[in-house]
Design a protein around this motif. Structure first.
Motif, PDB file in Angstrom:
ATOM      1  N   ARG A 439       0.812  -0.875  -0.512  1.00 54.28           N
ATOM      2  CA  ARG A 439      -0.017  -0.063  -0.049  1.00 54.28           C
ATOM      3  C   ARG A 439       0.539   0.970  -0.176  1.00 54.28           C
ATOM      4  NH1 ARG A 439      -4.686   0.468   4.524  1.00 54.28           N
ATOM      5  NH2 ARG A 439      -5.398  -1.433   3.361  1.00 54.28           N
ATOM      6  N   ASN A 440       2.317   0.980   0.738  1.00 51.64           N
ATOM      7  CA  ASN A 440       2.602   1.746   0.782  1.00 51.64           C
ATOM      8  C   ASN A 440       3.544   2.474  -0.548  1.00 51.64           C
ATOM      9  OD1 ASN A 440       2.646   2.943   3.139  1.00 51.64           O
ATOM     10  ND2 ASN A 440       4.377   1.456   3.723  1.00 51.64           N
ATOM     11  N   LYS A 441       3.500   1.885  -0.875  1.00 50.84           N
ATOM     12  CA  LYS A 441       4.225   1.187  -2.637  1.00 50.84           C
ATOM     13  C   LYS A 441       2.925   2.492  -3.526  1.00 50.84           C
ATOM     14  CE  LYS A 441       8.148  -1.234  -2.122  1.00 50.84           C
ATOM     15  NZ  LYS A 441       8.358  -3.099  -3.403  1.00 50.84           N
ATOM     16  N   LEU A 442       1.970   1.756  -3.805  1.00 52.84           N
ATOM     17  CA  LEU A 442       0.661   2.611  -4.038  1.00 52.84           C
ATOM     18  C   LEU A 442       1.011   4.510  -4.183  1.00 52.84           C
ATOM     19  CD1 LEU A 442      -1.555  -0.028  -3.906  1.00 52.84           C
ATOM     20  CD2 LEU A 442      -0.188   0.191  -5.876  1.00 52.84           C
ATOM     21  N   TRP A 443       1.010   4.664  -2.947  1.00 51.84           N
ATOM     22  CA  TRP A 443       1.049   5.570  -2.136  1.00 51.84           C
ATOM     23  C   TRP A 443       2.082   6.889  -2.973  1.00 51.84           C
ATOM     24  CZ3 TRP A 443      -3.113   8.363  -0.967  1.00 51.84           C
ATOM     25  CH2 TRP A 443      -4.131   7.674  -0.033  1.00 51.84           C
ATOM     26  N   TYR A 444       2.626   5.996  -2.659  1.00 45.32           N
ATOM     27  CA  TYR A 444       4.447   6.599  -3.454  1.00 45.32           C
ATOM     28  C   TYR A 444       3.926   6.993  -5.291  1.00 45.32           C
ATOM     29  CZ  TYR A 444       7.827   7.166  -0.100  1.00 45.32           C
ATOM     30  OH  TYR A 444       8.722   7.626   1.055  1.00 45.32           O
ATOM     31  N   PHE A 445       3.428   5.982  -5.313  1.00 48.67           N
ATOM     32  CA  PHE A 445       2.859   6.166  -7.017  1.00 48.67           C
ATOM     33  C   PHE A 445       1.907   6.987  -7.742  1.00 48.67           C
ATOM     34  CE2 PHE A 445       0.961   5.094 -10.675  1.00 48.67           C
ATOM     35  CZ  PHE A 445       1.113   5.321 -12.274  1.00 48.67           C
ATOM     36  N   GLN A 446       1.023   7.299  -6.554  1.00 46.86           N
ATOM     37  CA  GLN A 446       0.320   8.218  -7.278  1.00 46.86           C
ATOM     38  C   GLN A 446       0.331   9.780  -6.663  1.00 46.86           C
ATOM     39  OE1 GLN A 446      -3.600   7.619  -4.364  1.00 46.86           O
ATOM     40  NE2 GLN A 446      -3.600   9.974  -4.879  1.00 46.86           N
ATOM     41  N   LEU A 447       1.275   9.845  -5.396  1.00 52.95           N
ATOM     42  CA  LEU A 447       2.053  11.347  -5.344  1.00 52.95           C
ATOM     43  C   LEU A 447       2.885  11.307  -6.130  1.00 52.95           C
ATOM     44  CD1 LEU A 447       2.913  10.475  -1.794  1.00 52.95           C
ATOM     45  CD2 LEU A 447       1.416  12.263  -2.579  1.00 52.95           C
ATOM     46  N   ALA A 448       4.354  10.262  -6.323  1.00 57.68           N
ATOM     47  CA  ALA A 448       4.790  10.551  -8.169  1.00 57.68           C
ATOM     48  C   ALA A 448       4.201  11.388  -9.581  1.00 57.68           C
ATOM     49  CB  ALA A 448       5.878   9.428  -8.889  1.00 57.68           C
ATOM     50  N   THR A 449       2.866  10.790  -9.387  1.00 59.36           N
ATOM     51  CA  THR A 449       2.258  11.266 -10.985  1.00 59.36           C
ATOM     52  C   THR A 449       1.262  12.836 -10.584  1.00 59.36           C
ATOM     53  OG1 THR A 449       1.191   8.817 -10.987  1.00 59.36           O
ATOM     54  CG2 THR A 449       0.585  10.347 -11.711  1.00 59.36           C
ATOM     55  N   SER A 450       1.250  13.041  -9.190  1.00 57.15           N
ATOM     56  CA  SER A 450       0.888  14.597  -8.768  1.00 57.15           C
ATOM     57  C   SER A 450       2.117  15.094  -9.817  1.00 57.15           C
ATOM     58  CB  SER A 450      -0.213  14.732  -7.975  1.00 57.15           C
ATOM     59  OG  SER A 450       0.637  14.098  -7.104  1.00 57.15           O
ATOM     60  N   GLU A 451       3.082  14.652  -8.463  1.00 55.38           N
ATOM     61  CA  GLU A 451       4.531  15.419  -9.201  1.00 55.38           C
ATOM     62  C   GLU A 451       4.900  15.708 -10.385  1.00 55.38           C
ATOM     63  OE1 GLU A 451       7.267  17.973  -7.989  1.00 55.38           O
ATOM     64  OE2 GLU A 451       5.924  17.133  -6.656  1.00 55.38           O
ATOM     65  N   THR A 452       4.564  14.919 -10.922  1.00 50.25           N
ATOM     66  CA  THR A 452       5.189  14.639 -12.253  1.00 50.25           C
ATOM     67  C   THR A 452       4.636  15.881 -13.438  1.00 50.25           C
ATOM     68  OG1 THR A 452       5.163  12.730 -12.916  1.00 50.25           O
ATOM     69  CG2 THR A 452       5.258  13.608 -15.320  1.00 50.25           C
ATOM     70  N   ILE A 453       2.725  16.025 -12.995  1.00 46.15           N
ATOM     71  CA  ILE A 453       2.067  17.107 -13.438  1.00 46.15           C
ATOM     72  C   ILE A 453       2.296  18.725 -12.912  1.00 46.15           C
ATOM     73  CG2 ILE A 453       0.206  17.931 -13.637  1.00 46.15           C
ATOM     74  CD1 ILE A 453      -1.063  15.069 -13.609  1.00 46.15           C
ATOM     75  N   SER A 454       2.646  18.434 -11.285  1.00 41.25           N
ATOM     76  CA  SER A 454       3.137  19.847 -10.570  1.00 41.25           C
ATOM     77  C   SER A 454       4.127  20.791 -11.445  1.00 41.25           C
ATOM     78  CB  SER A 454       2.821  20.223  -9.383  1.00 41.25           C
ATOM     79  OG  SER A 454       3.240  18.708  -8.768  1.00 41.25           O
ATOM     80  N   ALA A 455       5.106  19.394 -10.980  1.00 40.19           N
ATOM     81  CA  ALA A 455       6.950  19.809 -11.739  1.00 40.19           C
ATOM     82  C   ALA A 455       6.742  21.128 -10.495  1.00 40.19           C
ATOM     83  CB  ALA A 455       6.754  20.139 -13.122  1.00 40.19           C
ATOM     84  N   SER A 456       7.450  20.985  -9.396  1.00 41.91           N
ATOM     85  CA  SER A 456       7.067  21.714  -8.312  1.00 41.91           C
ATOM     86  C   SER A 456       8.835  21.951  -7.887  1.00 41.91           C
ATOM     87  CB  SER A 456       6.694  21.103  -7.246  1.00 41.91           C
ATOM     88  OG  SER A 456       7.618  20.365  -6.331  1.00 41.91           O
ATOM     89  N   CYS A 457       9.849  21.153  -8.447  1.00 44.69           N
ATOM     90  CA  CYS A 457      10.924  21.451  -8.108  1.00 44.69           C
ATOM     91  C   CYS A 457      11.897  21.936  -9.835  1.00 44.69           C
ATOM     92  CB  CYS A 457      11.630  20.299  -7.965  1.00 44.69           C
ATOM     93  SG  CYS A 457      10.922  20.229  -6.093  1.00 44.69           S
ATOM     94  N   ARG A 458      10.669  22.922 -10.404  1.00 45.46           N
ATOM     95  CA  ARG A 458      11.487  22.745 -11.756  1.00 45.46           C
ATOM     96  C   ARG A 458      12.567  23.835 -12.232  1.00 45.46           C
ATOM     97  NH1 ARG A 458       5.751  25.025 -13.499  1.00 45.46           N
ATOM     98  NH2 ARG A 458       6.651  23.155 -15.123  1.00 45.46           N
ATOM     99  N   ASN A 459      12.896  24.049 -13.186  1.00 40.31           N
ATOM    100  CA  ASN A 459      14.872  25.317 -12.824  1.00 40.31           C
ATOM    101  C   ASN A 459      15.523  25.045 -11.463  1.00 40.31           C
ATOM    102  OD1 ASN A 459      14.007  25.752 -15.307  1.00 40.31           O
ATOM    103  ND2 ASN A 459      11.994  27.240 -14.193  1.00 40.31           N
ATOM    104  N   LEU A 460      15.607  23.381 -10.908  1.00 38.89           N
ATOM    105  CA  LEU A 460      16.406  23.892  -9.718  1.00 38.89           C
ATOM    106  C   LEU A 460      17.659  24.539  -9.274  1.00 38.89           C
ATOM    107  CD1 LEU A 460      16.109  22.351  -6.798  1.00 38.89           C
ATOM    108  CD2 LEU A 460      17.266  20.086  -7.987  1.00 38.89           C
ATOM    109  N   LYS A 461      18.988  24.336 -11.152  1.00 37.96           N
ATOM    110  CA  LYS A 461      19.929  25.246 -10.470  1.00 37.96           C
ATOM    111  C   LYS A 461      20.024  26.379 -10.447  1.00 37.96           C
ATOM    112  CE  LYS A 461      18.702  25.719 -16.158  1.00 37.96           C
ATOM    113  NZ  LYS A 461      19.676  25.478 -17.302  1.00 37.96           N
ATOM    114  N   GLU A 462      19.062  27.359 -10.834  1.00 34.89           N
ATOM    115  CA  GLU A 462      18.654  28.594 -10.578  1.00 34.89           C
ATOM    116  C   GLU A 462      18.837  28.622  -8.442  1.00 34.89           C
ATOM    117  OE1 GLU A 462      15.536  30.409 -12.983  1.00 34.89           O
ATOM    118  OE2 GLU A 462      16.343  29.630 -14.116  1.00 34.89           O
TER     119      GLU A 462
END
Length: 620
Positions: A439-462
């Protein structure tokens, strides 16, 4: 009652409670809490009748106090701790899925659920109504007499020996007619117990068990603890068989024996859903309960202090990567004669360190006896450990506390740490939703999917700069969302972000810092090379590609012995899977020491044409 005059305690003293009304209220409360109330009502009634000393059908306050504190089934049902003494059973409620008999009344457990009480230490089973009757003692965990030290004798307890053969007469043992030794687990008919030898060799686990005849408690008459520590510890005055009036009984002292390596077991019951609690009970049965520690009860320090004078012992950590790091830190701070090597029984979600050491990606319920034997045959390896020093850019902006200042596996910031932080916050709010590894791995998969859409850490090098041994690392050529600093070749539950390197290239001399892209492709990774590897992650998609094998590795940035990272905005970060949000700061990563850990060895036998003929797993 509240509106009436008088003290509540005074009113309780003259108040009586009807057993029927109490049972009704308890049933309503149980249904409201979502408990399985099948057969609960008669069990409650029997327990309350046992408290009703005068059999009046009502309970007074005094009956509640006297009977309730001594009614074992009621204490177990309410989750209250029963007083634990040596030789006293430690009960838990259990539903038996096969025919089981009560060892007190010798009748079968009846009902749809066949519910009763079972002892965690010796598996002694009784009806709830029989628990308050005269039960045979549980296993003794230490001796009280000087003459008993070193006398290895069987400790026979009543056990379910059905269908097993007696070691004396070699006939099958019928239900309730046999006994089993608590240490070697040999079985005999009750009538055959006095016929055989009384010597016990502790059976298959003789090198790992801490038997009671090697533990001695010292009951002595003292006026103060100061008198005790200033007096001669080995004086004959300290030896006595029973504590006298005003005596203090100290924790047992271990007498080490040659050619033995007692196993110190730490179990995190919160790891692996319900797995941790089951593993704890199994080890308490297989070993001496005094060498098995529940990390929820005081952490690892009591166990390390108990074993601190042993020159040969091993530590088994049952939990995830965070639990392993916790134990290693505790060993650092403990004053032990010799630092014990550490083995791992993986109960967490990722278990990256356990994977690197070939202990597996997760415990699947295999026989713990075999696992203990494998620890005996494992090899000793060294692992670098790294200190993380965080200096905030603004001391007023504290942010979340850093979970640890030692890196054992990896440190990362950006996209993967963001997913881990979201998972951590959700688990803290709703722990019941995270009770299994799958179940924990399924939660990780769901959160990874939402992170793919939001891309909250783009342009990290700046948002950051990296400097290794005084050499700046160039990040402008890459569009990164995550940075990972690696000490071991596993992350994200089995991903090798650095990738494999040919064996011939591993022999090259290592430099303090390597930033050239071509040279980095030739650098291998080792947990004991005094170097860290830094990789860049473009996105969650790239993380998934590496995990599934569609991509061989992440972007190599640098291999170095000292790393400084400066961040200019609040970013998610994690150490060995423990995440937090960190405001702008400077982070220095340096090597602090290396530690002894145990590893499985795998050798492959090749045919003359170079193909793998078979694989031998050698654990030594």
């Amino acid at each position: 009652s509240i509106l009436e005059d008088g003290n509540p305690r005074d009113k309780l003293e003259c108040k009586t409670f009807s057993i029927d009304k109490i049972v009704t209220q308890m049933m309503q409360a149980a249904e409201y809490l979502g408990w399985d109330v099948t057969e609960l009502k008669p069990v409650l009634r029997d327990m309350l009748k046992a408290i009703d000393i005068d059999s009046s059908g009502t309970l007074t306050q005094q009956e509640w106090i006297q009977g309730g504190l001594n009614n074992i089934p009621l204490l177990v049902l309410l989750g209250l701790k029963v007083a634990e003494k040596d030789g006293q059973h430690v009960w838990r409620l259990k539903n038996f899925n096969r025919p089981t008999y009560c060892f007190v009344c010798q009748n079968m457990m009846l009902g749809l659920r066949k519910q009763g009480l079972s002892c965690n230490f010796c598996k002694y089973t009784v009806h709830s109504s029989c628990a308050n009757k005269n039960c045979t003692p549980c296993v003794r965990t230490f001796v009280r007499s000087k003459t008993e030290i070193g006398c290895s004798v069987h400790d026979w307890i009543s056990a379910d020996c059905e269908s097993n053969k007696c070691e004396i007469c070699h006939k099958k043992i019928k239900m309730l007619t046999g006994k089993s030794c608590a240490w070697c687990h040999r079985m005999r008919h009750s009538d055959c117990v006095p016929l055989g030898s009384s010597h016990c060799d502790c059976g298959l686990l003789q090198h790992h068990i801490l038997p009671p005849w090697l533990l001695r408690s010292y009951p002595v008459v003292l006026y103060s603890l100061t008198d005790y520590y200033t007096s001669c510890f080995w004086s004959d005055l300290c030896w006595s068989t029973t504590p006298g009036e005003g005596s203090l009984e100290f924790p047992p002292f271990i007498f080490p024996v040659k050619d033995t390596n007692p196993l110190l077991v730490f179990v995190n019951p919160k790891s692996g859903g319900k797995q941790g609690k089951r593993v704890l009970r199994k080890f308490q049965y297989l070993l001496n309960p005094r060498q098995v520690y529940n990390l929820d009860n005081g952490g690892p320090n009591p166990g390390l202090q108990f074993f601190q004078n042993l020159h040969k012992c091993r530590v088994l950590v049952c939990g995830g990567d965070g639990t392993v790091g916790w134990i290693l830190d505790a060993i650092d701070k403990a004053d032990m004669a010799i630092r014990p090597p550490v083995a791992i029984l993986p109960l967490g979600t990722g278990n990256d360190l356990a994977r690197c050491l070939h202990w597996g990606g997760g415990y699947e319920g295999s026989d713990l006896t075999e696992i203990i034997k494998q620890i005996e045959k494992s090899i000793l390896v060294k692992m670098d450990r790294w200190s993380l020093h965080v200096i905030p850019a603004d001391t007023a902006d504290e942010g979340d506390p850093v979970p640890n200042d030692i890196i054992n596996n990896y440190f990362s910031l950006g996209v993967d740490a963001s997913i881990a932080h979201q998972f951590h916050v959700m688990r803290e709010k709703n722990p019941q939703k995270f009770n299994s590894r799958a179940r924990n791995k399924l939660w990780y998969f769901q959160l990874a999917t939402s992170e793919t859409i939001s891309a909250s850490c783009r342009n990290l090098k700046e948002c950051l700069t990296i400097e290794c041994c005084g050499v700046p690392v160039e990040l402008s050529r890459l569009a990164l969302e995550g940075i990972a600093v690696l000490n071991i070749p596993s992350m994200h539950g089995g991903s090798n972000l650095w990738g494999e390197t040919k064996s011939a290239e591993k022999l090259k001399k290592r430099q303090e810092v390597t930033v050239d892209p071509d040279a980095l492709e030739m650098c291998s990774q080792d947990m004991n090379d005094k170097l860290l590897e830094v990789v860049g992650l473009e996105s969650v998609v790239e993380m998934g590609q590496i995990y599934t094998g569609l991509k061989s590795k992440a972007h190599h940035l640098v291999q170095a012995a000292h790393i400084t990272i400066r961040t200019y905005k609040t970013l998610p970060m994690q150490i060995d899977g423990e995440p937090w949000m960190q405001p702008p700061c400077t982070k220095h990563i340096n090597r602090c020491n290396n530690d002894s850990i145990l590893k499985f060895c795998v050798f492959a036998c090749l045919n003359p044409d170079g193909e793998v003929a078979y694989i031998i797993i050698v654990r030594r």
